[in-house]
Scaffold this active site. Sequence first.
Site, PDB file in Angstrom:
ATOM      1  CE  LYS A  47      -3.917  -2.063   2.503  1.00  0.00           C
ATOM      2  NZ  LYS A  47      -4.681  -2.019   3.780  1.00  0.00           N
ATOM      3  CB  ALA A  63      -1.907   0.406   8.892  1.00  0.00           C
ATOM      4  CG  ASP A  64      -3.933  -5.218   5.729  1.00  0.00           C
ATOM      5  OD1 ASP A  64      -4.733  -4.701   4.933  1.00  0.00           O
ATOM      6  OD2 ASP A  64      -4.064  -6.369   6.184  1.00  0.00           O
ATOM      7  CB  THR A  65      -5.814  -4.382  11.091  1.00  0.00           C
ATOM      8  OG1 THR A  65      -5.061  -3.197  11.361  1.00  0.00           O
ATOM      9  CG2 THR A  65      -6.142  -5.082  12.400  1.00  0.00           C
ATOM     10  N   GLY A 100       0.174  -4.590  10.371  1.00  0.00           N
ATOM     11  CA  GLY A 100       1.427  -4.226   9.731  1.00  0.00           C
ATOM     12  C   GLY A 100       1.364  -2.739   9.469  1.00  0.00           C
TER      13      GLY A 100
END
Length: 183
Positions: A47, A63-65, A100
Amino acid sequence: MASSSPRRQELLKQLGLEFESYAPEIDESVQYNETVEAYVERLAREKANTILQQFPQSIIIAADTSLSIDGKIIGKPESKQHAFDIWSTLSGRRHDVFSGICVAASNAIHSCVVKTSVEFQTLSMADMELYWATGEPLGKAGAYAIQGIAAQFIPRIEGSYTNVVGLPLFETIQLLKRVKAFN
């Protein structure tokens, strides 16, 4: 910011940062044998890199969750039945939430993964029906929002609260400091 998430935007605003938000289009498929930690970090980096290519003079936060329980990666619900399946798995158990985070600039890219353990109370079918009817579970990893109505189902967490919301602020600030974007 490489995200269209209102929750991440709200969290970043708490830091007093001025930013614009862009939603990167990337393939979010899990790769074969990919751990949840590797998955969320890879997506955050992809991203950030996607938006950095469009705005090379900017500092990008991405971010990624996702959640993990029993070694399975749990993302956002695709349907009511999927949400109920997720809640049935989480009900009365602990699970881990991983984010992340990536901060990218023209001169450096730094990323990390943050883990928070979340305990869910046992949910009845009535709990699930009522919660689904609120609309809150849509678009949320694990089909719940800890900062919303779902707080009533979570007796304790171990780790970063803002991680469960979607952007661990302490770690985000540390990454911004590494690219000299935060004092």
